[in-house]
Design an enzyme around this catalytic site. Structure first.
Site, PDB file in Angstrom:
ATOM      1  N   ARG B 282       6.587  -2.561   7.694  1.00 16.91           N
ATOM      2  CA  ARG B 282       5.172  -2.853   7.967  1.00 16.91           C
ATOM      3  C   ARG B 282       5.074  -4.301   8.427  1.00 16.91           C
ATOM      4  O   ARG B 282       5.011  -5.216   7.628  1.00 16.91           O
ATOM      5  CB  ARG B 282       4.356  -2.638   6.683  1.00 16.91           C
ATOM      6  CG  ARG B 282       2.873  -2.455   6.929  1.00 16.91           C
ATOM      7  CD  ARG B 282       2.085  -2.583   5.639  1.00 16.91           C
ATOM      8  NE  ARG B 282       1.977  -3.976   5.263  1.00 16.91           N
ATOM      9  CZ  ARG B 282       1.906  -4.422   4.004  1.00 16.91           C
ATOM     10  NH1 ARG B 282       1.949  -3.578   3.000  1.00 16.91           N
ATOM     11  NH2 ARG B 282       1.800  -5.713   3.747  1.00 16.91           N
ATOM     12  N   HIS B 286      -1.306  -4.737   5.128  1.00 14.97           N
ATOM     13  CA  HIS B 286      -1.566  -3.393   4.604  1.00 14.97           C
ATOM     14  C   HIS B 286      -2.839  -2.863   5.255  1.00 14.97           C
ATOM     15  O   HIS B 286      -2.846  -1.821   5.893  1.00 14.97           O
ATOM     16  CB  HIS B 286      -1.699  -3.411   3.082  1.00 14.97           C
ATOM     17  CG  HIS B 286      -2.426  -2.224   2.544  1.00 14.97           C
ATOM     18  ND1 HIS B 286      -1.916  -0.947   2.637  1.00 14.97           N
ATOM     19  CD2 HIS B 286      -3.649  -2.109   1.963  1.00 14.97           C
ATOM     20  CE1 HIS B 286      -2.796  -0.098   2.119  1.00 14.97           C
ATOM     21  NE2 HIS B 286      -3.850  -0.770   1.714  1.00 14.97           N
ATOM     22  N   TYR B 295       2.351 -12.500  -1.048  1.00 17.25           N
ATOM     23  CA  TYR B 295       3.416 -11.820  -1.796  1.00 17.25           C
ATOM     24  C   TYR B 295       4.719 -11.632  -1.034  1.00 17.25           C
ATOM     25  O   TYR B 295       5.694 -11.178  -1.591  1.00 17.25           O
ATOM     26  CB  TYR B 295       2.913 -10.459  -2.297  1.00 17.25           C
ATOM     27  CG  TYR B 295       2.313  -9.557  -1.217  1.00 17.25           C
ATOM     28  CD1 TYR B 295       3.136  -8.842  -0.359  1.00 17.25           C
ATOM     29  CD2 TYR B 295       0.932  -9.450  -1.064  1.00 17.25           C
ATOM     30  CE1 TYR B 295       2.596  -8.036   0.625  1.00 17.25           C
ATOM     31  CE2 TYR B 295       0.384  -8.641  -0.077  1.00 17.25           C
ATOM     32  CZ  TYR B 295       1.216  -7.937   0.756  1.00 17.25           C
ATOM     33  OH  TYR B 295       0.678  -7.147   1.731  1.00 17.25           O
TER      34      TYR B 295
END
Lengths: 327, 387
Positions: B282, B286, B295
């Site tokens: 990815r 998100h 993160y």
């Protein structure tokens, strides 16, 4: 006409619907060779074959979720969940897909399926086997919730639910499964979903109930007529959602008094909903507060003491008298 | 009866006692995860493995290439629109184009596709107009139903909730004796859902014609795969359920197309489900409501930039003589233009109709909902909203 138990009547409905429509299939745990733990589907696999009466893996969420897909594809699955307490495993698929796929796709896809499950106490079953959680499903937009009370209406309502193009939760009062027999016509019979039935006309007070609670209510009605000269109008709700508010309101407008009996928990329960509706539709006719007799807001107790938890006719008689004596 | 017979026997093997309805031999050898096949045809430099190279027509190759470029152009434009406040929260496909598009190239109109939300590249290929998808992500109910003649489920939002219905559709195909199949995708995160395990099991038990594509893109919002699962080989879920499985380089469009083709062939031939784990990444957020810098380390993203699925396919097609600098540029420009045309169409569409919320829940609107609708319409009138 032959005299059937509710289990036999439900079996007849499924047998005839499967013969009528080759897209009707049955899915569930132990429903095939074994005929279901209550034998409701007895011999149906012999008659209609393994492809149409499917013994599934032991996974309630899986059963309901795959049934949704089958229904979207044009099959009409009738799912059996062994006990209503086990439908909680399937809550995910009932809420996310069964109830709302039609709405999500603005009607492009429909979910014509029935989820049958035995509910309620009174058969000395182990824990998690006696729940009455119809209020959950009535609270869920997109479902129809049907609860028969005797063999004849069970057969007719199940046949109607199978033919309905919307998803139906069909709650079977297992305490009634083999409790008594009733004349059930051999030729197919259906009843309209969403209609309550006035079981007995009366002028003094309206008594509203459904499912297994119909039996103690009927006893109470006889006692009240014979011993207290009270003329009760008894209503069998039959469909919890959508609810036939009109029939309930008309009755209360006539009698001015009302008692509601439901086996499920009280908090946000079916009785609470009926009271709210009657407040809106018949408040000016009420001569006393509406009383409700329900399960208490605790988990269904283990079977040594279940008889004390379930509403009984004596309690219903008292509640009716108190409502009529209120001033 | 069986138990009776066993009691009659003098010597009863332990397997028969333990499991009287299974064959008498009991295989006690452990599952070997090393047996899972791995497929890469086009490496990250765009070099093809000649032995594995599929024989695809130039037309198919170029159409697939354009679909990938269009998917990315749509992605970029959606991001711009979202940042301008003209689009709802959406989940970018950026970097996963090969994996997403490669899984639907072998589907026909009669087949079904059950996507997760990060799938618009595939939805476009399945026939969803771009403006329809914009409508969907912009919060219009009418964006959800698939267009006429497109057999897709609406994408799932609750993670993994669509996988069981997808298997049910496959079971329906078996029930109706059809030779079609279903492709369903889900991610490394969804693999943790119980419903996904149940779906794999049902598909295997009923030999449902289903291709499971587990898009392992490394992250479930902020949760990396190492926190998601002790077993980093998601294809192994297939072994656990008796489903043939394969790991595929998900940024290699040729590998994705070939693996899916083989799996759909198996499904159509009545051989049951297949699980394809597509390893991808990815590259982006998100969703537009997410900030990955909180993160994850950007160095990790750089590694994957070099594995870009579009660049490596461009290299391959250039080496084959099907593309050159000018046609690459033209493709990008025409995709960008197509997206702009769709965007303008979308901006010109009707506003949402607030009165229709009761219309699609049941086949006919029950009395109690009719009354609620009247109440709702009074509310709208009081707010001065025309109906």
């Amino acid at each position: 006409m032959s005299k059937l138990t509710m289990v036999e009547a439900l079996n007849l409905a499924m047998d005839q619907e499967m013969a009528r429509d080759k897209n009707v299939c049955l899915m569930g745990e132990d429903i095939g060779v074994n005929g279901g733990v209550f034998r409701t589907t007895k011999d149906l696999q012999k008659t209609h074959g393994e492809e149409r009466v499917m013994d599934t893996p032991l996974a309630e969420c899986g059963i309901v979720g795959t049934a949704v897909g089958m229904a979207v594809y044009g099959v009409r699955p009738v799912v059996e969940i062994q006990f209503s307490g086990f439908t909680m495993q399937a809550f995910d698929q009932i809420e996310q897909n069964m109830a709302r796929l039609r709405n999500r796709t603005r009607g492009k896809y429909t979910v014509p399926m029935v989820l049958r499950t035995p509910y309620g106490g009174g058969i000395r079953a182990v824990e998690h086997h006696s729940e009455s959680r119809e209020a959950y499903w009535a609270h869920t937009p997109g479902l129809k919730v049907v609860v028969p009370s005797g063999p004849r209406n069970a057969r007719a309502l199940l046949a109607a639910s199978i033919r309905d193009n919307d998803p139906v939760i069909f709650y079977e009062p297992k305490a009634v499964y083999r409790a008594f027999r009733e004349e059930v016509p051999e030729e197919p019979e259906t009843m309209e979903l969403g209609k309550a039935e006035i079981v007995r006309e009366g002028k003094d007070i309206t008594l509203i109930t459904y499912g297994a609670m119909m039996r103690p209510c009927k006893e109470a009605v006889l006692d009240l007529a014979e011993d207290h000269n009270i003329d009760v109008e008894l209503i069998d709700l039959l469909t919890i959602s959508p609810m036939d508010t009109e029939t309930l309101a008309e009755s209360v407008q006539k009698t001015g008094h009302c008692v509601i009996v439901n086996e499920g928990q009280r908090n946000c329960g079916v009785a609470a909903e009926i009271i709210a509706r009657l407040n809106e539709a018949a408040f000016d006719c009420l001569e006393a507060p509406i009383k409700r007799i329900t399960g208490f807001d605790v988990p269904f107790p283990y079977f040594q003491i279940e008889e004390h938890f379930l509403p009984e006719s004596e309690e219903i008689v008292s509640a009716v008298k108190e409502t009529l004596d209120w001033q | 009866m069986a138990a009776q017979n066993q009691n009659d026997k003098k010597t009863t093997s332990s397997e028969e006692v333990l499991s009287p309805n299974t064959p008498s031999s009991m295989n006690l050898s452990p599952i070997d995860l090393g047996q899972i096949e791995v497929l890469q045809i086009l490496n990250e430099h765009g070099e093809v493995d000649k032995g594995l190279e599929p024989k695809l027509t130039d037309e198919i190759l170029l159409n697939t290439y354009r679909a990938m470029v269009l998917g990315r152009a749509f992605d970029s434009r959606m991001m711009t629109m979202q940042r301008q406040g003209r689009m709802g929260t959406f989940a970018p496909n950026f970097g996963q184009e090969a994996c997403i598009i490669g899984q639907v190239t072998s589907l026909t109109k009669d087949d079904w596709f059950a996507p997760s939300y990060r799938s618009f590249g595939a939805q476009i290929m399945r026939g969803w107009p771009l403006e329809h998808l914009m409508r969907l992500w912009a919060g219009f109910h009418d964006g959800f139903p698939p267009p006429k003649d497109v057999n897709d489920l609406p994408f799932s939002i609750v993670i993994g909730s669509h996988v069981l219905p997808a298997v049910g559709i496959g079971m329906g195909m078996n029930y109706k004796k059809k030779k079609d199949c279903v492709v369903v995708n889900y991610g490394d995160g969804a693999s943790s859902q119980g419903a996904v395990s149940e779906a794999l099991n049902f598909a295997a038990v009923y030999k449902a014609p289903v291709v499971f594509v587990c898009e392992n893109n490394g992250w479930a919002i902020s949760t990396p795969t190492k926190k998601q699962s002790a077993n980093q080989t998601f294809a192994a879920h297939g072994i656990a359920h008796g489903i043939p499985c394969i790991r595929v380089d998900g940024n290699d469009i040729l590998a994705m197309m070939c693996a899916t083709k083989e799996a759909t062939n198996r499904a159509r031939n009545g051989e049951g489900p297949t699980l394809i784990e597509a390893i991808t990444y990815r590259m982006s957020l998100h969703t537009t409501a997410d900030d990955p810098t909180v993160y994850r380390n950007e160095d990790e993203v750089k590694v994957w930039e070099a594995r870009c699925p579009i660049k490596r396919f461009e290299t391959y097609l250039t080496n084959k003589g099907l593309l050159d600098i000018s046609s690459i540029q033209k493709t990008h420009e025409s995709c960008e233009e197509e997206v702009i045309v769709a965007r303008d169409k979308f901006y010109g569409m009707d506003p949402a109709d607030p009165t229709e919320i009761f219309d699609h829940l049941y086949e006919s609107v029950p009395k109690e909902l009719q009354l609620q609708r009247e109440e709702y319409l009074r509310r709208l009138r009081d707010k001065g909203i025309d109906q």
